[in-house]
Write a protein that holds these residues in place. Structure first.
Motif, PDB file in Angstrom:
ATOM      1  N   ILE A 147      -2.040  19.958  10.463  1.00  0.00           N
ATOM      2  CA  ILE A 147      -2.468  18.947  10.364  1.00  0.00           C
ATOM      3  C   ILE A 147      -3.842  17.998   9.858  1.00  0.00           C
ATOM      4  O   ILE A 147      -4.960  18.414  10.475  1.00  0.00           O
ATOM      5  N   LYS A 148      -4.465  17.256   8.927  1.00  0.00           N
ATOM      6  CA  LYS A 148      -5.933  17.052   9.023  1.00  0.00           C
ATOM      7  C   LYS A 148      -5.504  15.606   8.187  1.00  0.00           C
ATOM      8  O   LYS A 148      -4.770  15.692   6.670  1.00  0.00           O
ATOM      9  N   HIS A 149      -5.814  15.115   8.628  1.00  0.00           N
ATOM     10  CA  HIS A 149      -6.183  13.505   8.319  1.00  0.00           C
ATOM     11  C   HIS A 149      -7.514  12.742   8.477  1.00  0.00           C
ATOM     12  O   HIS A 149      -8.538  13.123   8.860  1.00  0.00           O
ATOM     13  N   LYS A 150      -7.078  12.375   6.315  1.00  0.00           N
ATOM     14  CA  LYS A 150      -8.460  12.342   5.883  1.00  0.00           C
ATOM     15  C   LYS A 150      -9.490  10.774   6.756  1.00  0.00           C
ATOM     16  O   LYS A 150     -10.139   9.982   5.878  1.00  0.00           O
ATOM     17  N   ASP A 151      -7.942  10.274   6.770  1.00  0.00           N
ATOM     18  CA  ASP A 151      -7.809   8.421   7.072  1.00  0.00           C
ATOM     19  C   ASP A 151      -9.101   8.625   8.542  1.00  0.00           C
ATOM     20  O   ASP A 151      -9.213   9.269   9.450  1.00  0.00           O
ATOM     21  N   ASN A 175       2.102  14.060  16.029  1.00  0.00           N
ATOM     22  CA  ASN A 175       2.056  13.443  14.892  1.00  0.00           C
ATOM     23  C   ASN A 175       3.289  13.586  14.412  1.00  0.00           C
ATOM     24  O   ASN A 175       4.516  14.573  14.343  1.00  0.00           O
ATOM     25  N   VAL A 176       3.601  12.373  13.496  1.00  0.00           N
ATOM     26  CA  VAL A 176       4.896  12.416  13.114  1.00  0.00           C
ATOM     27  C   VAL A 176       5.341  13.020  12.027  1.00  0.00           C
ATOM     28  O   VAL A 176       6.190  13.564  11.655  1.00  0.00           O
ATOM     29  N   THR A 177       4.047  13.248  10.688  1.00  0.00           N
ATOM     30  CA  THR A 177       4.382  14.550   9.977  1.00  0.00           C
ATOM     31  C   THR A 177       4.646  16.116  10.919  1.00  0.00           C
ATOM     32  O   THR A 177       5.520  16.376  10.177  1.00  0.00           O
ATOM     33  N   GLY A 178       3.899  16.152  11.746  1.00  0.00           N
ATOM     34  CA  GLY A 178       3.600  17.575  12.198  1.00  0.00           C
ATOM     35  C   GLY A 178       5.387  17.347  12.636  1.00  0.00           C
ATOM     36  O   GLY A 178       5.965  18.542  13.298  1.00  0.00           O
ATOM     37  N   VAL A 179       5.756  16.278  13.413  1.00  0.00           N
ATOM     38  CA  VAL A 179       7.168  17.073  14.334  1.00  0.00           C
ATOM     39  C   VAL A 179       8.581  17.603  13.451  1.00  0.00           C
ATOM     40  O   VAL A 179       9.365  17.618  13.538  1.00  0.00           O
ATOM     41  N   VAL A 180       8.352  16.317  12.431  1.00  0.00           N
ATOM     42  CA  VAL A 180       9.733  16.491  11.160  1.00  0.00           C
ATOM     43  C   VAL A 180       9.143  17.978  10.457  1.00  0.00           C
ATOM     44  O   VAL A 180       9.865  18.596  10.452  1.00  0.00           O
ATOM     45  N   LEU A 181       8.113  18.429  10.230  1.00  0.00           N
ATOM     46  CA  LEU A 181       8.267  19.603   9.500  1.00  0.00           C
ATOM     47  C   LEU A 181       8.558  20.594  10.550  1.00  0.00           C
ATOM     48  O   LEU A 181       9.341  21.649  10.351  1.00  0.00           O
ATOM     49  N   LEU A 182       7.999  20.204  12.188  1.00  0.00           N
ATOM     50  CA  LEU A 182       8.701  21.119  12.985  1.00  0.00           C
ATOM     51  C   LEU A 182      10.076  21.421  13.355  1.00  0.00           C
ATOM     52  O   LEU A 182      10.732  22.522  13.330  1.00  0.00           O
ATOM     53  N   LYS A 183      10.768  20.339  12.745  1.00  0.00           N
ATOM     54  CA  LYS A 183      11.816  19.729  13.189  1.00  0.00           C
ATOM     55  C   LYS A 183      12.286  20.596  12.220  1.00  0.00           C
ATOM     56  O   LYS A 183      14.421  21.874  12.370  1.00  0.00           O
ATOM     57  N   ILE A 184      12.586  20.503  10.492  1.00  0.00           N
ATOM     58  CA  ILE A 184      12.890  21.614   9.747  1.00  0.00           C
ATOM     59  C   ILE A 184      12.451  23.427   9.290  1.00  0.00           C
ATOM     60  O   ILE A 184      13.482  23.790   9.224  1.00  0.00           O
ATOM     61  N   GLN A 185      11.465  23.739  10.171  1.00  0.00           N
ATOM     62  CA  GLN A 185      11.345  25.114   9.976  1.00  0.00           C
ATOM     63  C   GLN A 185      12.434  25.425  11.101  1.00  0.00           C
ATOM     64  O   GLN A 185      12.684  26.750  11.509  1.00  0.00           O
ATOM     65  N   GLU A 186      12.520  25.170  12.419  1.00  0.00           N
ATOM     66  CA  GLU A 186      13.542  25.157  13.137  1.00  0.00           C
ATOM     67  C   GLU A 186      14.741  25.596  12.856  1.00  0.00           C
ATOM     68  O   GLU A 186      15.023  26.092  12.917  1.00  0.00           O
ATOM     69  N   GLU A 235       0.905  23.306   5.344  1.00  0.00           N
ATOM     70  CA  GLU A 235      -0.519  22.732   5.560  1.00  0.00           C
ATOM     71  C   GLU A 235      -0.326  20.890   4.703  1.00  0.00           C
ATOM     72  O   GLU A 235       0.049  21.339   3.803  1.00  0.00           O
ATOM     73  N   VAL A 236      -1.405  20.188   5.652  1.00  0.00           N
ATOM     74  CA  VAL A 236      -1.085  18.964   5.411  1.00  0.00           C
ATOM     75  C   VAL A 236      -2.035  17.719   5.059  1.00  0.00           C
ATOM     76  O   VAL A 236      -3.095  18.418   6.456  1.00  0.00           O
ATOM     77  N   ILE A 237      -2.474  17.671   4.113  1.00  0.00           N
ATOM     78  CA  ILE A 237      -3.808  16.456   3.991  1.00  0.00           C
ATOM     79  C   ILE A 237      -2.708  15.319   3.621  1.00  0.00           C
ATOM     80  O   ILE A 237      -2.538  14.903   2.589  1.00  0.00           O
ATOM     81  N   ILE A 238      -3.283  14.553   4.998  1.00  0.00           N
ATOM     82  CA  ILE A 238      -2.892  12.565   4.928  1.00  0.00           C
ATOM     83  C   ILE A 238      -3.822  11.742   5.036  1.00  0.00           C
ATOM     84  O   ILE A 238      -4.506  11.782   5.217  1.00  0.00           O
ATOM     85  N   ASN A 239      -3.849  11.240   3.557  1.00  0.00           N
ATOM     86  CA  ASN A 239      -4.372  10.042   3.488  1.00  0.00           C
ATOM     87  C   ASN A 239      -4.491   8.448   3.741  1.00  0.00           C
ATOM     88  O   ASN A 239      -3.637   8.027   2.990  1.00  0.00           O
ATOM     89  N   LYS A 240      -3.736   8.281   5.128  1.00  0.00           N
ATOM     90  CA  LYS A 240      -3.272   7.239   4.541  1.00  0.00           C
ATOM     91  C   LYS A 240      -3.453   6.371   4.679  1.00  0.00           C
ATOM     92  O   LYS A 240      -4.994   5.549   4.401  1.00  0.00           O
ATOM     93  N   PRO A 288       0.893  -1.394  -0.504  1.00  0.00           N
ATOM     94  CA  PRO A 288       0.437  -0.016   0.302  1.00  0.00           C
ATOM     95  C   PRO A 288       0.589   1.090  -0.392  1.00  0.00           C
ATOM     96  O   PRO A 288       1.625   1.334   0.330  1.00  0.00           O
ATOM     97  N   PHE A 289       0.577   2.741  -0.498  1.00  0.00           N
ATOM     98  CA  PHE A 289       0.790   3.724   0.137  1.00  0.00           C
ATOM     99  C   PHE A 289       0.080   4.814   0.278  1.00  0.00           C
ATOM    100  O   PHE A 289      -1.473   4.765   0.173  1.00  0.00           O
ATOM    101  N   ASP A 290       0.841   5.816   0.977  1.00  0.00           N
ATOM    102  CA  ASP A 290       0.027   6.786   1.643  1.00  0.00           C
ATOM    103  C   ASP A 290      -0.311   8.420   0.705  1.00  0.00           C
ATOM    104  O   ASP A 290       0.920   8.118  -0.055  1.00  0.00           O
ATOM    105  N   GLU A 291      -1.389   8.774   0.615  1.00  0.00           N
ATOM    106  CA  GLU A 291      -1.222  10.367  -0.753  1.00  0.00           C
ATOM    107  C   GLU A 291      -0.970  11.267   0.940  1.00  0.00           C
ATOM    108  O   GLU A 291      -1.592  11.217   2.129  1.00  0.00           O
ATOM    109  N   MET A 292      -0.030  12.218   0.573  1.00  0.00           N
ATOM    110  CA  MET A 292      -0.188  13.676   1.485  1.00  0.00           C
ATOM    111  C   MET A 292      -0.515  14.803  -0.049  1.00  0.00           C
ATOM    112  O   MET A 292       0.351  14.327  -0.755  1.00  0.00           O
ATOM    113  N   GLU A 293      -0.515  15.961   0.904  1.00  0.00           N
ATOM    114  CA  GLU A 293      -0.844  16.673   0.238  1.00  0.00           C
ATOM    115  C   GLU A 293       0.042  18.400   1.197  1.00  0.00           C
ATOM    116  O   GLU A 293      -0.907  17.842   2.138  1.00  0.00           O
TER     117      GLU A 293
END
Lengths: 307, 307
Positions: B45-49, B60-71, B80-85, B29-34
């Motif tokens: 972070i918005k989860h469609k799943d 949130n896993v996605t969130g902490v990575v973005l926070l680290k990059i931001q920092e 803004e991230v829309i995730i369909n796991k 399987p694969f996740d879809e992310m926007e």
């Protein structure tokens, strides 16, 4: 009378992290062997060297391999072998493997190339059994296949020839004795899972580096966290030689076989020559005689010089 | 407003004998992310799943990575991230790695490709730390590099991309829970040296087989004598599924990650489909729901669908 002359190279087994699985053929030192097919069934072994090895076929590494081949084929012919060993027994440079491989490959040549390389490994292992009590293919495989080999299994024989990176090898044989049995007994039966994981990461990196010809990766992977820290205690000045080799630019290296020889890989001949000089001088300082060899990884292994 | 759409694939870590070092990307399987780049610094972070994952960035896993990059970049923008796991958390198919990798790769794309792949691995590992307590790159590496990857070291990041053999993968995810912490605790801290040697012979064979595209060698090397015998106890019907897969013609396979998913490699699609059917039916018989995926080894990993 049919005869064949062979040049049988030294080999480095237990390639750092590849303990018990990876071996490598080098160009120097090498044994010279001459085999003749006899009309009569006797097996005659003559050593031109002065290592005092038994010339009685059943007590000679070359002899037992020929006896096995003779028995297997129900052969009426015998062999006469003249051996000029230059790979000193007990050096850790595959001396017994050379004698065993020369027997198998020489006989096969005289008999019209009837065996596969795997079968030659099978026969040559009887020589290793006589020499060390264990039928192992760690040195025989690179001697027969050339380059670097993976012994995935020795029973059944499953040898994977890997690439032969274009690298220089410096090997030093200090004139001290390390008994294979001592080198074996000193190993711990249990190891930490975390060390094993580090080791197999290095092995995976080493095999990938060899196959990709990525010398940097080979260098980063030449680390043995399990066997070397224990066995190196038996080899005088091991740590000093290793450290200084790395300072001089070696990619890495370690114990050859179960020692006492040490080998180092380098990209440039100049580096390997500097390492050779350093090795010699380290042992001179502590008054241990040593022999030093500089050559390259040998891509083809045993060589038939003349039929 | 800048945005990017991603397809983030499942990954198989702990590739049989390659425990803790080898991972592989698959297609399904694969996740879809926007991801969208915001002018303001917030992270949304918005989860469609419907897996019930926290949408709070620091949890949130996605969130902490973005926070680290931001920092790291002292960034004034947010995301803004829309995730369909579709990769179920806890499946052993790299669900958290997909969320973390999508964050790192998506942000990098939106910011004009400023990071190397190694840096992306570095950032994505903060997501794994949140998910499992351990900064590991076993799933992230194949997700970013594609194919089969060797994690030689995660600190510093040293990833070796290996070949991507043209093989089919059948993966089954039985709906049972195996806690990563249980799967970790059940492992013995000490192992036998002789088992470790067998394991690293298999790893060397597997890496050589992957690099040589030698499917027979890959099959002969897919044996884990250390982790699988212990961990497979936690997975219902593991042995039956493995045996039947081999009977149906699989090259081999084992536990995906720390389970409960099981994967099998096959040369032919027909074989992989037969295995899928068998897996489904084995779990039906014991009334465990399962999801089965048939795809191929994914040579390119995470895919940018649309900028």
């Amino acid at each position: 009378m049919k005869k064949v002359k062979l040049q049988v190279p030294a080999t480095v087994a237990n390639l750092v992290c590849g303990f018990d699985i990876l071996g490598m053929a080098i160009h120097e030192p090498f044994d010279e062997m001459e085999l003749k097919l006899l009309e009569t069934p006797e097996i005659i072994i003559k050593h031109k060297d002065h290592f005092g090895l038994s010339e009685e076929p059943s007590k000679n590494v070359t002899g037992v391999v020929l006896l096995k081949i003779q028995e297997h084929l129900n052969l009426k012919n015998g062999f006469e072998v003249i051996i000029n060993k230059k790979i000193k027994p007990g050096s850790g440079l595959g001396s017994s493997a050379a004698s065993a491989t020369g027997a198998a490959v020489g006989a096969n040549e005289l008999l019209g190339n009837i065996f596969t390389k795997e079968e030659l490994v099978h026969f040559a292992m009887f020589g290793e059994e006589l020499a060390s009590g264990v039928k192992h293919a760690d040195n025989i495989a690179p001697c027969i296949f050339g380059g670097i080999t993976l012994v995935k299994s020795s029973n059944p024989v499953d040898i994977i020839p890997l690439n032969s990176p274009d690298l220089f090898v410096t090997a030093v044989h200090p004139q001290v004795e390390v008994k294979t049995s001592d080198a074996r007994q000193i190993l711990k039966k249990n190891i930490l899972l975390k060390d094993a994981i580090e080791q197999w990461g290095n092995i995976a990196g080493l095999v990938a580096g060899i196959q990709k010809n990525d010398f940097g990766l080979i260098g980063r992977s030449l680390n043995d966290v399990i066997v070397e820290p224990v066995r190196s205690i038996l080899i005088p000045k091991f740590n000093e030689i290793k450290e200084k080799s790395l300072e001089l630019g070696a990619l890495g290296g370690g114990i050859s076989g179960s020692g006492p020889s040490i080998f180092m890989l380098s990209e440039k001949e100049e580096t390997s020559q500097k390492i050779a000089k350093m090795m010699k001088s380290v042992y001179e300082k502590i008054e241990i005689e040593s022999f030093v060899y500089v050559s390259k990884i040998n891509p083809s292994g045993i060589k038939i010089i003349e039929d």
